[in-house]
Each structure stands twice: as C-alpha cells, then as structure tokens.
Design a protein around this motif. Sequence first.
Motif, PDB file in Angstrom:
ATOM      1  N   ASN A  73       0.811  -1.215   0.000  1.00  0.00           N
ATOM      2  CA  ASN A  73       0.000   0.000   0.000  1.00  0.00           C
ATOM      3  C   ASN A  73       0.846   1.268   0.000  1.00  0.00           C
ATOM      4  O   ASN A  73       0.500   2.267  -0.631  1.00  0.00           O
ATOM      5  N   HIS A  74       2.008   1.246   0.668  1.00  0.00           N
ATOM      6  CA  HIS A  74       2.859   2.438   0.705  1.00  0.00           C
ATOM      7  C   HIS A  74       3.556   2.682  -0.627  1.00  0.00           C
ATOM      8  O   HIS A  74       4.006   3.799  -0.890  1.00  0.00           O
ATOM      9  N   ASP A  75       3.650   1.658  -1.457  1.00  0.00           N
ATOM     10  CA  ASP A  75       4.296   1.798  -2.766  1.00  0.00           C
ATOM     11  C   ASP A  75       3.397   2.464  -3.797  1.00  0.00           C
ATOM     12  O   ASP A  75       3.890   2.933  -4.827  1.00  0.00           O
ATOM     13  N   VAL A  76       2.081   2.481  -3.532  1.00  0.00           N
ATOM     14  CA  VAL A  76       1.152   2.897  -4.587  1.00  0.00           C
ATOM     15  C   VAL A  76       0.139   3.963  -4.150  1.00  0.00           C
ATOM     16  O   VAL A  76      -0.791   4.256  -4.902  1.00  0.00           O
ATOM     17  N   ASP A  77       0.334   4.571  -2.963  1.00  0.00           N
ATOM     18  CA  ASP A  77      -0.671   5.528  -2.470  1.00  0.00           C
ATOM     19  C   ASP A  77      -2.021   4.827  -2.425  1.00  0.00           C
ATOM     20  O   ASP A  77      -2.835   4.926  -3.334  1.00  0.00           O
ATOM     21  N   LYS A  79      -4.923   4.966  -1.408  1.00  0.00           N
ATOM     22  CA  LYS A  79      -6.248   5.535  -1.691  1.00  0.00           C
ATOM     23  C   LYS A  79      -6.562   5.512  -3.186  1.00  0.00           C
ATOM     24  O   LYS A  79      -7.719   5.453  -3.579  1.00  0.00           O
ATOM     25  N   HIS A  80      -5.514   5.587  -4.006  1.00  0.00           N
ATOM     26  CA  HIS A  80      -5.731   5.703  -5.449  1.00  0.00           C
ATOM     27  C   HIS A  80      -5.093   4.576  -6.253  1.00  0.00           C
ATOM     28  O   HIS A  80      -5.237   4.535  -7.479  1.00  0.00           O
ATOM     29  N   ASN A  81      -4.396   3.648  -5.577  1.00  0.00           N
ATOM     30  CA  ASN A  81      -3.708   2.562  -6.290  1.00  0.00           C
ATOM     31  C   ASN A  81      -2.875   3.099  -7.455  1.00  0.00           C
ATOM     32  O   ASN A  81      -2.961   2.623  -8.592  1.00  0.00           O
ATOM     33  N   ASN A  82      -2.059   4.105  -7.151  1.00  0.00           N
ATOM     34  CA  ASN A  82      -1.234   4.747  -8.169  1.00  0.00           C
ATOM     35  C   ASN A  82       0.064   3.964  -8.332  1.00  0.00           C
ATOM     36  O   ASN A  82       0.987   4.078  -7.532  1.00  0.00           O
ATOM     37  N   TYR A  83       0.130   3.178  -9.395  1.00  0.00           N
ATOM     38  CA  TYR A  83       1.261   2.281  -9.635  1.00  0.00           C
ATOM     39  C   TYR A  83       2.379   2.916 -10.467  1.00  0.00           C
ATOM     40  O   TYR A  83       3.342   2.238 -10.808  1.00  0.00           O
ATOM     41  N   VAL A  84       2.276   4.206 -10.785  1.00  0.00           N
ATOM     42  CA  VAL A  84       3.208   4.822 -11.737  1.00  0.00           C
ATOM     43  C   VAL A  84       4.648   4.725 -11.259  1.00  0.00           C
ATOM     44  O   VAL A  84       5.545   4.329 -12.020  1.00  0.00           O
ATOM     45  N   ASN A  85       4.924   5.080 -10.008  1.00  0.00           N
ATOM     46  CA  ASN A  85       6.310   5.083  -9.522  1.00  0.00           C
ATOM     47  C   ASN A  85       6.829   3.662  -9.335  1.00  0.00           C
ATOM     48  O   ASN A  85       7.994   3.367  -9.648  1.00  0.00           O
ATOM     49  N   TYR A  86       5.984   2.781  -8.842  1.00  0.00           N
ATOM     50  CA  TYR A  86       6.372   1.371  -8.732  1.00  0.00           C
ATOM     51  C   TYR A  86       6.732   0.818 -10.107  1.00  0.00           C
ATOM     52  O   TYR A  86       7.749   0.141 -10.274  1.00  0.00           O
ATOM     53  N   TYR A 126       2.763 -13.774  -7.654  1.00  0.00           N
ATOM     54  CA  TYR A 126       2.590 -12.550  -6.862  1.00  0.00           C
ATOM     55  C   TYR A 126       1.408 -11.723  -7.377  1.00  0.00           C
ATOM     56  O   TYR A 126       1.162 -11.669  -8.582  1.00  0.00           O
ATOM     57  N   MET A 127       0.761 -10.999  -6.450  1.00  0.00           N
ATOM     58  CA  MET A 127      -0.187  -9.965  -6.835  1.00  0.00           C
ATOM     59  C   MET A 127      -0.091  -8.829  -5.835  1.00  0.00           C
ATOM     60  O   MET A 127      -0.154  -9.038  -4.619  1.00  0.00           O
ATOM     61  N   GLY A 128       0.073  -7.615  -6.354  1.00  0.00           N
ATOM     62  CA  GLY A 128       0.281  -6.450  -5.515  1.00  0.00           C
ATOM     63  C   GLY A 128      -1.001  -5.874  -4.946  1.00  0.00           C
ATOM     64  O   GLY A 128      -2.097  -6.415  -5.104  1.00  0.00           O
ATOM     65  N   TRP A 129      -0.851  -4.747  -4.269  1.00  0.00           N
ATOM     66  CA  TRP A 129      -1.928  -4.100  -3.543  1.00  0.00           C
ATOM     67  C   TRP A 129      -3.124  -3.802  -4.449  1.00  0.00           C
ATOM     68  O   TRP A 129      -2.966  -3.383  -5.581  1.00  0.00           O
ATOM     69  N   GLY A 130      -4.315  -4.024  -3.908  1.00  0.00           N
ATOM     70  CA  GLY A 130      -5.532  -3.775  -4.671  1.00  0.00           C
ATOM     71  C   GLY A 130      -5.957  -4.984  -5.477  1.00  0.00           C
ATOM     72  O   GLY A 130      -6.312  -4.871  -6.657  1.00  0.00           O
ATOM     73  N   VAL A 131      -5.923  -6.170  -4.851  1.00  0.00           N
ATOM     74  CA  VAL A 131      -6.308  -7.405  -5.542  1.00  0.00           C
ATOM     75  C   VAL A 131      -7.780  -7.315  -5.936  1.00  0.00           C
ATOM     76  O   VAL A 131      -8.648  -7.090  -5.090  1.00  0.00           O
ATOM     77  N   ASP A 132      -8.068  -7.482  -7.224  1.00  0.00           N
ATOM     78  CA  ASP A 132      -9.440  -7.413  -7.711  1.00  0.00           C
ATOM     79  C   ASP A 132      -9.784  -8.695  -8.460  1.00  0.00           C
ATOM     80  O   ASP A 132      -8.953  -9.598  -8.600  1.00  0.00           O
ATOM     81  N   GLN A 133     -11.011  -8.776  -8.946  1.00  0.00           N
ATOM     82  CA  GLN A 133     -11.463 -10.004  -9.598  1.00  0.00           C
ATOM     83  C   GLN A 133     -10.663 -10.298 -10.860  1.00  0.00           C
ATOM     84  O   GLN A 133     -10.353 -11.457 -11.155  1.00  0.00           O
ATOM     85  N   ALA A 134     -10.298  -9.245 -11.603  1.00  0.00           N
ATOM     86  CA  ALA A 134      -9.500  -9.466 -12.815  1.00  0.00           C
ATOM     87  C   ALA A 134      -8.146 -10.071 -12.457  1.00  0.00           C
ATOM     88  O   ALA A 134      -7.648 -10.966 -13.154  1.00  0.00           O
ATOM     89  N   GLY A 135      -7.558  -9.597 -11.359  1.00  0.00           N
ATOM     90  CA  GLY A 135      -6.290 -10.155 -10.910  1.00  0.00           C
ATOM     91  C   GLY A 135      -6.443 -11.585 -10.444  1.00  0.00           C
ATOM     92  O   GLY A 135      -5.567 -12.434 -10.697  1.00  0.00           O
ATOM     93  N   ILE A 136      -7.531 -11.885  -9.766  1.00  0.00           N
ATOM     94  CA  ILE A 136      -7.811 -13.260  -9.325  1.00  0.00           C
ATOM     95  C   ILE A 136      -7.981 -14.174 -10.531  1.00  0.00           C
ATOM     96  O   ILE A 136      -7.451 -15.295 -10.559  1.00  0.00           O
ATOM     97  N   ASP A 137      -8.695 -13.704 -11.543  1.00  0.00           N
ATOM     98  CA  ASP A 137      -8.884 -14.506 -12.761  1.00  0.00           C
ATOM     99  C   ASP A 137      -7.537 -14.801 -13.417  1.00  0.00           C
ATOM    100  O   ASP A 137      -7.287 -15.932 -13.868  1.00  0.00           O
ATOM    101  N   TRP A 138      -6.655 -13.786 -13.471  1.00  0.00           N
ATOM    102  CA  TRP A 138      -5.332 -13.984 -14.076  1.00  0.00           C
ATOM    103  C   TRP A 138      -4.531 -15.009 -13.279  1.00  0.00           C
ATOM    104  O   TRP A 138      -3.899 -15.899 -13.865  1.00  0.00           O
ATOM    105  N   MET A 139      -4.551 -14.914 -11.948  1.00  0.00           N
ATOM    106  CA  MET A 139      -3.812 -15.874 -11.124  1.00  0.00           C
ATOM    107  C   MET A 139      -4.309 -17.293 -11.367  1.00  0.00           C
ATOM    108  O   MET A 139      -3.507 -18.239 -11.477  1.00  0.00           O
ATOM    109  N   ASN A 140      -5.618 -17.465 -11.464  1.00  0.00           N
ATOM    110  CA  ASN A 140      -6.167 -18.798 -11.708  1.00  0.00           C
ATOM    111  C   ASN A 140      -5.762 -19.336 -13.073  1.00  0.00           C
ATOM    112  O   ASN A 140      -5.481 -20.537 -13.221  1.00  0.00           O
ATOM    113  N   GLU A 141      -5.702 -18.471 -14.072  1.00  0.00           N
ATOM    114  CA  GLU A 141      -5.258 -18.900 -15.401  1.00  0.00           C
ATOM    115  C   GLU A 141      -3.805 -19.367 -15.361  1.00  0.00           C
ATOM    116  O   GLU A 141      -3.445 -20.392 -15.961  1.00  0.00           O
ATOM    117  N   VAL A 142      -2.960 -18.616 -14.655  1.00  0.00           N
ATOM    118  CA  VAL A 142      -1.538 -18.961 -14.569  1.00  0.00           C
ATOM    119  C   VAL A 142      -1.351 -20.280 -13.828  1.00  0.00           C
ATOM    120  O   VAL A 142      -0.594 -21.166 -14.271  1.00  0.00           O
TER     121      VAL A 142
END
Length: 248
Positions: A73-77, A79-86, A126-142
């Motif tokens: 959470n500290h890597d991405v702000d 509140k906004h899931n800002n992944y730009v700097n990461y 791995y899955m980073g902060w803000g795990v959502d259904q799309a991310g869960i679907d991707w993990m299951n595919e992998v």
Amino acid sequence: MTDTQYYTESYPHIYEEQVNWIAENQDALNIEYVFHTGDLVNVYDDFDQWAVADRNMKVLDDAGIPYGVLAGNHDVDMKHNNYVNYNQYFGADRFEDRAYYGGSYENNRGHYDLISVNGNDYIMLYMGWGVDQAGIDWMNEVLAAHPNRTAILGFHEYLLASGTRSPIGDDIFEKVVVPNDNVKAVLSGHYHNAQTYIDEIDDDGDGTADRTVYQMLADYQGGPEGGQGYLRILNFNMDSNTVDVQTY
C-alpha cells in the motif's frame, strides 16, 4: 523480505546489510530465490526512497539471484492505487530478460516466476496491492497452466497480526488457494507480527485432507529501527521432504 519501508526511509544501512548478506551467502546457503512481499518504500512519491530500494535490490540483480517483488500500500498511495512510480522502478521491464521471469499482469502489478531446483519445479506467483477479480482470474489462469509446479503465492496483505486471514485474504483463499491443488504456501507482510496459519484441504471431496497449505506472515517492521534487518529463511530439505523456517 517484506516491508523494508523504514529502511528505505531512515535506515538504508540495514537494507544494504540484508541484501549484501544474501549475496555473500548465496553459495554457502544455496540461496535459490528471494521473495519481497511489498512496501519497498514508505512514501510512494519520495524518489529518494525509491532510489534506495532500487540500489539495494540491484545487489541481487548483480549477484544473479532470482527474486520477485510486489507493491504494498505504501508503494502505490493506497487511496488511489497509483502504480506509476512502482512501475518506473520495478515494472516488468526490470525483469523481462530474466530466464526465470514467467510473465506479467499489468506491468508487474502481478507476475510469476518459474524456478527448478534438484528436480523440483516451482511457480512463485505474486499480486500487488488492490487485488481485484481481474487479478484473481489472471492468477487462476496462470496456476491452471502450470499444474505440475508447486505454487508459492505472495501478497502484501493476507494474514492479520492475530494470525487469521484478513477479508481480502479470505477472498484469495476461497477463490485462488482452494481451487488450485498445486498451491502449498502463501507468504505475506503488511501487519506487524509473525504468524503461521495452516489449512488442510480436501481436494477430491472424499472427506480426507489431500493437501496442507502453510500461510505465513513475517513482518518485523514494528520493532526497533524498522525491523533491525530480520529475514525469514525457508530451508527446503529434499531428503526429509520438509521446509525448515528460520528467523535470522
């Protein structure tokens, strides 16, 4: 490793000692892989902190030690899931030329690594902060695409300090861990404590457990100096078919 955020902010010498120790002991301890489960930095838009994290993880790059990271959470702000700097420092382009890097979800927001040691095949997912259904679907595919590899999952938030799963941890457990019988362990940070939670899972529905899943939280940042350099070492013993856990 997890939650190195206070090292990056205030105690960079501790971060340096950690990665240098890993590199120096690579051969003596047969270190095959390193996990980092998030919060590389404490303030997502402080580029001095990103420079510390970048420089220190590069020690593992230069030593040729496979490793994976994810965003806390500290890597991405958070509140906004800002992944730009990461993405700038630890996006997919940092890892794409590595033989062990299997693939990326949204520019290394999630990714998986493939490691084979002594005839044992692993997938580190791995899955980073803000795990959502799309991310869960991707993990299951992998995971479905690599059924014969022992899977170890990494998240930032999963186990609570109390040792039970968080709400998102429960969601991941039900939607990713339970359906994929190659998942054997889950690692996490975020909450300040060290806990282990064990589930016995009946994969074929015959009333007898077929699989044990070890879920571990190892976050020492609540201690002095942001954790004083403690590391969690997993020793895979091929002869006894066990994993011995050390806190060093």
